[in-house]
Design a protein around this motif. Structure first.
Motif, PDB file in Angstrom:
ATOM      1  N   ASP A 190       0.828  -1.209   0.000  1.00  0.00           N
ATOM      2  CA  ASP A 190       0.000   0.000   0.000  1.00  0.00           C
ATOM      3  C   ASP A 190       0.862   1.259   0.000  1.00  0.00           C
ATOM      4  OD1 ASP A 190      -2.240  -1.591   0.047  1.00  0.00           O
ATOM      5  OD2 ASP A 190      -2.620  -1.358   2.191  1.00  0.00           O
ATOM      6  N   VAL A 191       1.916   1.241   0.816  1.00  0.00           N
ATOM      7  CA  VAL A 191       2.801   2.402   0.926  1.00  0.00           C
ATOM      8  C   VAL A 191       3.501   2.675  -0.401  1.00  0.00           C
ATOM      9  CG1 VAL A 191       4.966   3.204   1.950  1.00  0.00           C
ATOM     10  CG2 VAL A 191       3.168   2.287   3.411  1.00  0.00           C
ATOM     11  N   PHE A 192       3.989   1.624  -1.042  1.00  0.00           N
ATOM     12  CA  PHE A 192       4.727   1.806  -2.285  1.00  0.00           C
ATOM     13  C   PHE A 192       3.806   2.148  -3.458  1.00  0.00           C
ATOM     14  CE2 PHE A 192       8.231   0.125   0.066  1.00  0.00           C
ATOM     15  CZ  PHE A 192       9.360   0.620  -0.579  1.00  0.00           C
ATOM     16  N   VAL A 193       2.585   1.618  -3.437  1.00  0.00           N
ATOM     17  CA  VAL A 193       1.621   1.976  -4.481  1.00  0.00           C
ATOM     18  C   VAL A 193       1.278   3.460  -4.372  1.00  0.00           C
ATOM     19  CG1 VAL A 193      -0.793   1.711  -5.208  1.00  0.00           C
ATOM     20  CG2 VAL A 193       0.615  -0.305  -4.826  1.00  0.00           C
ATOM     21  N   TYR A 194       1.061   3.927  -3.130  1.00  0.00           N
ATOM     22  CA  TYR A 194       0.744   5.345  -2.925  1.00  0.00           C
ATOM     23  C   TYR A 194       1.936   6.223  -3.296  1.00  0.00           C
ATOM     24  CZ  TYR A 194      -0.755   9.673  -0.717  1.00  0.00           C
ATOM     25  OH  TYR A 194      -1.098  10.983  -0.492  1.00  0.00           O
ATOM     26  N   ARG A 195       3.136   5.790  -2.920  1.00  0.00           N
ATOM     27  CA  ARG A 195       4.340   6.552  -3.272  1.00  0.00           C
ATOM     28  C   ARG A 195       4.473   6.666  -4.794  1.00  0.00           C
ATOM     29  NH1 ARG A 195       9.561   7.545  -1.253  1.00  0.00           N
ATOM     30  NH2 ARG A 195       8.488   8.024   0.694  1.00  0.00           N
ATOM     31  N   LYS A 196       4.142   5.602  -5.495  1.00  0.00           N
ATOM     32  CA  LYS A 196       4.217   5.613  -6.955  1.00  0.00           C
ATOM     33  C   LYS A 196       3.228   6.621  -7.539  1.00  0.00           C
ATOM     34  CE  LYS A 196       4.153   2.497 -10.955  1.00  0.00           C
ATOM     35  NZ  LYS A 196       3.961   1.089 -11.411  1.00  0.00           N
ATOM     36  N   LYS A 197       2.018   6.666  -6.970  1.00  0.00           N
ATOM     37  CA  LYS A 197       1.006   7.621  -7.433  1.00  0.00           C
ATOM     38  C   LYS A 197       1.461   9.055  -7.181  1.00  0.00           C
ATOM     39  CE  LYS A 197      -3.063   4.649  -6.870  1.00  0.00           C
ATOM     40  NZ  LYS A 197      -4.331   4.443  -6.114  1.00  0.00           N
ATOM     41  N   VAL A 198       2.039   9.279  -6.004  1.00  0.00           N
ATOM     42  CA  VAL A 198       2.534  10.615  -5.658  1.00  0.00           C
ATOM     43  C   VAL A 198       3.638  11.038  -6.616  1.00  0.00           C
ATOM     44  CG1 VAL A 198       3.857  11.905  -3.929  1.00  0.00           C
ATOM     45  CG2 VAL A 198       1.871  10.561  -3.233  1.00  0.00           C
ATOM     46  N   ASN A 199       4.557  10.128  -6.898  1.00  0.00           N
ATOM     47  CA  ASN A 199       5.648  10.433  -7.827  1.00  0.00           C
ATOM     48  C   ASN A 199       5.122  10.795  -9.211  1.00  0.00           C
ATOM     49  OD1 ASN A 199       8.242  10.293  -6.556  1.00  0.00           O
ATOM     50  ND2 ASN A 199       7.930   8.116  -6.251  1.00  0.00           N
ATOM     51  N   LYS A 200       4.099  10.073  -9.642  1.00  0.00           N
ATOM     52  CA  LYS A 200       3.521  10.338 -10.960  1.00  0.00           C
ATOM     53  C   LYS A 200       2.874  11.718 -10.998  1.00  0.00           C
ATOM     54  CE  LYS A 200       0.471   8.318 -14.459  1.00  0.00           C
ATOM     55  NZ  LYS A 200      -0.438   7.178 -14.788  1.00  0.00           N
ATOM     56  N   LYS A 201       2.132  12.065  -9.936  1.00  0.00           N
ATOM     57  CA  LYS A 201       1.499  13.383  -9.865  1.00  0.00           C
ATOM     58  C   LYS A 201       2.546  14.486  -9.836  1.00  0.00           C
ATOM     59  CE  LYS A 201      -2.772  12.088  -7.454  1.00  0.00           C
ATOM     60  NZ  LYS A 201      -3.548  12.228  -6.189  1.00  0.00           N
ATOM     61  N   MET A 202       3.592  14.262  -9.038  1.00  0.00           N
ATOM     62  CA  MET A 202       4.637  15.279  -8.914  1.00  0.00           C
ATOM     63  C   MET A 202       5.389  15.460 -10.227  1.00  0.00           C
ATOM     64  SD  MET A 202       6.183  14.766  -5.069  1.00  0.00           S
ATOM     65  CE  MET A 202       6.904  16.412  -5.010  1.00  0.00           C
ATOM     66  N   ASP A 203       5.645  14.371 -10.917  1.00  0.00           N
ATOM     67  CA  ASP A 203       6.326  14.464 -12.210  1.00  0.00           C
ATOM     68  C   ASP A 203       5.519  15.318 -13.181  1.00  0.00           C
ATOM     69  OD1 ASP A 203       8.515  12.979 -11.475  1.00  0.00           O
ATOM     70  OD2 ASP A 203       7.761  11.086 -12.282  1.00  0.00           O
ATOM     71  N   GLY A 204       4.190  15.115 -13.169  1.00  0.00           N
ATOM     72  CA  GLY A 204       3.325  15.893 -14.056  1.00  0.00           C
ATOM     73  C   GLY A 204       3.335  17.374 -13.710  1.00  0.00           C
ATOM     74  N   LEU A 205       3.267  17.685 -12.419  1.00  0.00           N
ATOM     75  CA  LEU A 205       3.263  19.081 -11.971  1.00  0.00           C
ATOM     76  C   LEU A 205       4.611  19.756 -12.219  1.00  0.00           C
ATOM     77  CD1 LEU A 205       1.348  18.541  -8.619  1.00  0.00           C
ATOM     78  CD2 LEU A 205       0.518  19.895 -10.559  1.00  0.00           C
ATOM     79  N   LEU A 206       5.684  19.023 -11.985  1.00  0.00           N
ATOM     80  CA  LEU A 206       7.024  19.575 -12.213  1.00  0.00           C
ATOM     81  C   LEU A 206       7.250  19.861 -13.695  1.00  0.00           C
ATOM     82  CD1 LEU A 206       9.006  17.273  -9.774  1.00  0.00           C
ATOM     83  CD2 LEU A 206       8.904  19.765  -9.621  1.00  0.00           C
ATOM     84  N   THR A 207       6.783  18.947 -14.535  1.00  0.00           N
ATOM     85  CA  THR A 207       6.914  19.146 -15.981  1.00  0.00           C
ATOM     86  C   THR A 207       6.104  20.355 -16.431  1.00  0.00           C
ATOM     87  OG1 THR A 207       7.270  16.781 -16.382  1.00  0.00           O
ATOM     88  CG2 THR A 207       6.521  18.096 -18.246  1.00  0.00           C
ATOM     89  N   ALA A 208       4.879  20.465 -15.893  1.00  0.00           N
ATOM     90  CA  ALA A 208       4.014  21.587 -16.259  1.00  0.00           C
ATOM     91  C   ALA A 208       4.631  22.920 -15.839  1.00  0.00           C
ATOM     92  CB  ALA A 208       2.643  21.413 -15.611  1.00  0.00           C
ATOM     93  N   ASN A 209       5.171  22.970 -14.625  1.00  0.00           N
ATOM     94  CA  ASN A 209       5.765  24.219 -14.147  1.00  0.00           C
ATOM     95  C   ASN A 209       7.059  24.558 -14.879  1.00  0.00           C
ATOM     96  OD1 ASN A 209       3.935  25.251 -12.369  1.00  0.00           O
ATOM     97  ND2 ASN A 209       5.343  25.301 -10.628  1.00  0.00           N
ATOM     98  N   TRP A 210       7.817  23.533 -15.213  1.00  0.00           N
ATOM     99  CA  TRP A 210       9.056  23.779 -15.959  1.00  0.00           C
ATOM    100  C   TRP A 210       8.740  24.362 -17.337  1.00  0.00           C
ATOM    101  CZ3 TRP A 210      13.737  24.425 -14.390  1.00  0.00           C
ATOM    102  CH2 TRP A 210      14.802  24.390 -15.298  1.00  0.00           C
ATOM    103  N   LYS A 211       7.671  23.868 -17.929  1.00  0.00           N
ATOM    104  CA  LYS A 211       7.251  24.386 -19.229  1.00  0.00           C
ATOM    105  C   LYS A 211       6.748  25.822 -19.102  1.00  0.00           C
ATOM    106  CE  LYS A 211       4.411  23.264 -23.253  1.00  0.00           C
ATOM    107  NZ  LYS A 211       3.440  22.303 -23.847  1.00  0.00           N
ATOM    108  N   LEU A 212       5.968  26.100 -18.050  1.00  0.00           N
ATOM    109  CA  LEU A 212       5.496  27.470 -17.819  1.00  0.00           C
ATOM    110  C   LEU A 212       6.671  28.424 -17.632  1.00  0.00           C
ATOM    111  CD1 LEU A 212       2.529  26.894 -15.320  1.00  0.00           C
ATOM    112  CD2 LEU A 212       2.350  27.812 -17.649  1.00  0.00           C
ATOM    113  N   LEU A 213       7.683  27.946 -16.922  1.00  0.00           N
ATOM    114  CA  LEU A 213       8.846  28.784 -16.636  1.00  0.00           C
ATOM    115  C   LEU A 213       9.666  29.055 -17.892  1.00  0.00           C
ATOM    116  CD1 LEU A 213      10.683  30.169 -14.518  1.00  0.00           C
ATOM    117  CD2 LEU A 213      11.856  27.965 -14.263  1.00  0.00           C
ATOM    118  N   THR A 214      10.027  27.984 -18.604  1.00  0.00           N
ATOM    119  CA  THR A 214      10.947  28.134 -19.737  1.00  0.00           C
ATOM    120  C   THR A 214      10.276  28.619 -21.021  1.00  0.00           C
ATOM    121  OG1 THR A 214      10.677  25.775 -20.276  1.00  0.00           O
ATOM    122  CG2 THR A 214      12.509  26.380 -18.830  1.00  0.00           C
ATOM    123  N   SER A 215       9.010  28.248 -21.202  1.00  0.00           N
ATOM    124  CA  SER A 215       8.336  28.596 -22.455  1.00  0.00           C
ATOM    125  C   SER A 215       7.523  29.885 -22.380  1.00  0.00           C
ATOM    126  CB  SER A 215       7.399  27.458 -22.889  1.00  0.00           C
ATOM    127  OG  SER A 215       8.133  26.280 -23.122  1.00  0.00           O
TER     128      SER A 215
END
Length: 229
Positions: free
Chosen positions: A177-202
């Motif tokens: 359960d802990v690792f499944v949730y951690r995986k979901k969190v990582n996926k969400k964070m990756d999406g948000l980080l990518t979105a913000n990096w694009k907002l910043l650079t583009s």
């Protein structure tokens, strides 16, 4: 994206926000900068909400699983060996003997296979232990179920094995359960980080160049912060 890089990006975003907040009077009147910045800060807030899970220490969960695994193997060791002798004496089926002999390789079993092995072994032993209840001699022959007591396999050992098996199963489920949730969190964070990096650079970095001529000191400081690696 590795956790260290995630945290580094979040720190960079925080520094940009801090700088922008301290200089609102210079850029707040430009609509597209304001709109881009609002989206940027909205994503950053979500990242900050998820950050504690990213930094959560999973060592206690893994340690608990290791402890429960060790306890289960300790409970299996004497039970499996005793029943192996019993099986040879009473000519139990090949599958049963094969299962018992595999008890000698507990250390090499994966977590999932160890749970399966312990469950199967418990059920096999439980079948014979139940024969003890109400067993009696027939024509001078001792019922095999009653005879198993002579090998030292007590009911309390079965209870301990069953308890250890359930505790190990719970520890396995918790880790999953802990690792499944951690995986979901990582996926969400990756999406948000990518979105913000694009907002910043583009967008933001390009829009802020409007101040390169009118507010050169302000722009140079913004550029220094926003282009950090």
């Amino acid at each position: 994206m590795k956790n260290k890089k995630k945290l580094s990006r979040i720190k960079l975003f925080e520094e940009i926000v801090s700088f922008m907040e301290n200089n609102l009077d210079k850029w707040n009147s430009i609509e597209e900068i304001r709109r881009t910045y609002d989206e940027f800060t909205h994503n950053l807030k979500k990242l900050k909400d998820l950050q504690p899970e990213l930094e959560r220490d999973l060592a206690p969960v893994l340690s608990e699983l290791g402890d429960k695994r060790e306890l289960l193997m300790q409970r299996l060791f004497p039970v499996g060996n005793i029943l192996e002798v019993y099986a040879e004496d009473h000519k139990m089926g090949k599958k049963s003997i094969s299962l018992l002999k595999s008890s000698k390789k507990l250390d090499s079993l994966s977590n999932k296979k160890l749970l399966s092995h312990a469950t199967r072994l418990y059920r096999l032993i439980d079948k014979y232990m139940h024969q003890v209840e109400g067993a009696h001699e027939k024509d001078g022959q001792i019922n095999p179920g009653q005879d198993i007591k002579r090998y030292g396999l007590a009911g309390s050992m079965m209870d301990d094995l069953n308890t250890a098996n359930h505790q190990y199963q719970s520890a396995l489920h918790l880790r999953k359960d802990v690792f499944v949730y951690r995986k979901k969190v990582n996926k969400k964070m990756d999406g948000l980080l990518t979105a913000n990096w694009k907002l910043l650079t583009s967008r933001l970095n390009k829009l802020m160049t409007v101040f390169s001529g009118t507010h050169p000191t302000f722009y140079r400081e913004y550029k220094r912060i926003s282009t950090q690696k």
